[in-house]
Design a protein around this motif. Structure first.
Motif, PDB file in Angstrom:
ATOM      1  N   UNK A  51       0.839  -1.197   0.000  1.00 15.56           N
ATOM      2  CA  UNK A  51       0.000   0.000   0.000  1.00 15.56           C
ATOM      3  C   UNK A  51       0.877   1.250   0.000  1.00 15.56           C
ATOM      4  N   UNK A  52       1.929   1.218   0.818  1.00 16.55           N
ATOM      5  CA  UNK A  52       2.873   2.335   0.866  1.00 16.55           C
ATOM      6  C   UNK A  52       3.528   2.497  -0.508  1.00 16.55           C
ATOM      7  N   UNK A  53       3.919   1.370  -1.080  1.00 11.57           N
ATOM      8  CA  UNK A  53       4.523   1.403  -2.418  1.00 11.57           C
ATOM      9  C   UNK A  53       3.570   2.001  -3.428  1.00 11.57           C
ATOM     10  N   UNK A  54       2.301   1.590  -3.344  1.00 10.32           N
ATOM     11  CA  UNK A  54       1.305   2.072  -4.306  1.00 10.32           C
ATOM     12  C   UNK A  54       1.131   3.582  -4.179  1.00 10.32           C
ATOM     13  N   UNK A  55       1.089   4.090  -2.937  1.00 10.39           N
ATOM     14  CA  UNK A  55       0.943   5.534  -2.730  1.00 10.39           C
ATOM     15  C   UNK A  55       2.172   6.259  -3.284  1.00 10.39           C
ATOM     16  N   UNK A  56       3.354   5.737  -2.959  1.00 18.44           N
ATOM     17  CA  UNK A  56       4.580   6.375  -3.448  1.00 18.44           C
ATOM     18  C   UNK A  56       4.669   6.315  -4.962  1.00 18.44           C
ATOM     19  N   UNK A  57       4.301   5.166  -5.524  1.00 23.08           N
ATOM     20  CA  UNK A  57       4.348   5.016  -6.973  1.00 23.08           C
ATOM     21  C   UNK A  57       3.386   6.002  -7.622  1.00 23.08           C
ATOM     22  N   UNK A  58       2.187   6.117  -7.037  1.00 17.11           N
ATOM     23  CA  UNK A  58       1.193   7.020  -7.573  1.00 17.11           C
ATOM     24  C   UNK A  58       1.713   8.457  -7.571  1.00 17.11           C
ATOM     25  N   UNK A  59       2.363   8.839  -6.445  1.00 15.94           N
ATOM     26  CA  UNK A  59       2.906  10.198  -6.375  1.00 15.94           C
ATOM     27  C   UNK A  59       3.966  10.404  -7.459  1.00 15.94           C
ATOM     28  N   UNK A  60       4.843   9.403  -7.646  1.00 13.89           N
ATOM     29  CA  UNK A  60       5.879   9.523  -8.675  1.00 13.89           C
ATOM     30  C   UNK A  60       5.271   9.576 -10.069  1.00 13.89           C
ATOM     31  N   UNK A  61       4.271   8.725 -10.303  1.00 18.22           N
ATOM     32  CA  UNK A  61       3.662   8.661 -11.636  1.00 18.22           C
ATOM     33  C   UNK A  61       2.993   9.982 -11.977  1.00 18.22           C
ATOM     34  N   UNK A  62       2.255  10.534 -11.031  1.00 22.32           N
ATOM     35  CA  UNK A  62       1.537  11.775 -11.321  1.00 22.32           C
ATOM     36  C   UNK A  62       2.502  12.939 -11.537  1.00 22.32           C
ATOM     37  N   UNK A  63       3.606  12.949 -10.750  1.00 25.68           N
ATOM     38  CA  UNK A  63       4.627  13.984 -10.951  1.00 25.68           C
ATOM     39  C   UNK A  63       5.219  13.826 -12.354  1.00 25.68           C
ATOM     40  N   UNK A  64       5.486  12.582 -12.713  1.00 23.71           N
ATOM     41  CA  UNK A  64       6.076  12.285 -14.019  1.00 23.71           C
ATOM     42  C   UNK A  64       5.141  12.703 -15.153  1.00 23.71           C
TER      43      UNK A  64
END
Ligand code: ADP
Ligand code: MG
Length: 326
Positions: free
Chosen positions: A254-267
């Motif tokens: 879940x933590x990974x998913x939140x972090x990934x989501x933040x990175x993806x949206x920034x990207x």
């Protein structure tokens, strides 16, 4: 789900099977006067053999370890988030949480409820057995917290997310588990429909809610959440109701998913910049913006290079996500 997770500010977690292993083991049997513990376990297991609940499995496993033969059950009914009932050996048997027993007006519960308290304070889950409407005893099951859970909760707190635990289990057990994990908000004795209502209420307050769960009882809440997160080790209906499935049931996902989501949206935002910057510069020059003063026009060679570079920049930037620290 990946898009919404970036904005999530509230995490709601189910206890059994999500924070804990969800594979409870029977550790205690206590009986009322005149009741044979093996006999009670046999009847309980006969009923529980028809239930999907992790507690049911613990009871059935304990009976088979003791080589107890199960009996035929009729009139079986399951109360989601409560317990099971039916007839075994011609006798009426009810197994479940105290609330279910008070609804069914089980007699002589008080002494057993008192006896169960210290076990619940240790984080154990206790289910009560009634035979023919009278309290017969209780079964204590211990469900260890997953090795990865504490780390996941800490990381969620570091991400400044509000974390709440919801459980159908009783207050004492809930307090103990929440305390061990440093979860400051929890609700115990929650019915499946209350989980759904709790999530809906949060959303009505404008919160963006991620709910993680594994059980049949979690499915409505998973569907109601902004993002539903199912444990891959859980029930099919939970998985179908959720947007994200953590295949191994490891909450750190879940933590990974939140972090990934933040990175993806920034990207994605960076990529929008790359996609537009070449056009924003190239199109006016090609249209002759600089021609009157500098005599400058865009050569088609440079224009087509810019066109390709825009794609290269976007794809190149997106590929950085492979190395994103999540
Ligand atoms: P959780 O929210 O922790 O996953 P549930 O909502 O599934 O828990 O169950 C709530 C409570 O209902 C359990 O703690 C247990 O006391 C009782 N219960 C539910 N199903 C069963 C069952 N098959 N046998 C005995 N007790 C049950
Ligand atoms: Mg559960």
């Amino acid at each position: 789900a990946l898009e919404t997770l970036e904005k999530v500010d509230t995490i709601v977690l189910d206890k059994t099977g999500t924070l804990t292993e969800g594979k409870p083991r029977l550790t205690t049997i206590e009986v009322a006067e005149g009741v044979d513990p093996e006999q009670m376990l046999r009847m309980a297991a006969s009923l529980e053999a028809q239930s999907e609940h992790p507690i049911a499995k613990a009871v059935v496993d304990a009976a088979s370890e003791r080589k107890l033969e199960l009996v035929r059950v009729t009139d079986f009914a399951s109360v989601t988030g409560g317990g099971v009932e039916g007839r075994a050996d011609g006798r009426r048997v009810l197994i479940g949480k105290p609330l279910l027993h008070s609804e069914r007006k089980t007699g002589a519960m008080d002494a057993l409820l008192k006896k169960a308290e210290p076990l619940q304070q240790q984080g154990m889950t206790v289910v009560f057995v009634a035979i023919d409407g009278q309290a017969a005893g209780f079964i204590g099951v211990a469900d260890p917290i997953k090795a990865t859970t504490a780390q996941a909760i800490e990381a969620l707190h570091d991400l400044k997310l509000s974390v709440t635990m919801l459980t159908g289990d009783n207050e004492g057990t809930a307090r103990s588990v929440a305390g061990k994990l440093g979860i400051d908000q929890f609700r115990a004795g929650v019915e499946p429909k209350d989980k759904h209502e709790y999530v809906t209420a949060l959303r009505n307050q404008g919160r963006i809610v991620a709910m993680a769960g594994d059980g049949v009882n979690d499915a409505p809440a998973l569907a109601a959440a902004s993002v539903g997160i199912a444990m891959g080790t859980g029930t099919d209906v939970a998985i179908e109701s959720a947007g994200v499935t953590l295949v191994k049931g490891d909450l750190r996902g879940l933590v990974k998913a939140v972090n990934l989501s933040r990175s993806v949206m920034r990207n994605i935002r960076q990529n929008l910049f790359f996609a537009f910057i070449y056009n924003a510069l190239g199109v006016p020059i090609a249209a002759g913006l600089l021609y009157p003063v500098f005599g400058l026009l865009l050569s088609p060679i440079i224009a087509s290079a810019a066109m390709s570079l825009s794609s290269v920049s976007v794809v190149g930037n997106a590929l950085r996500l492979r190395r994103a620290k999540v």
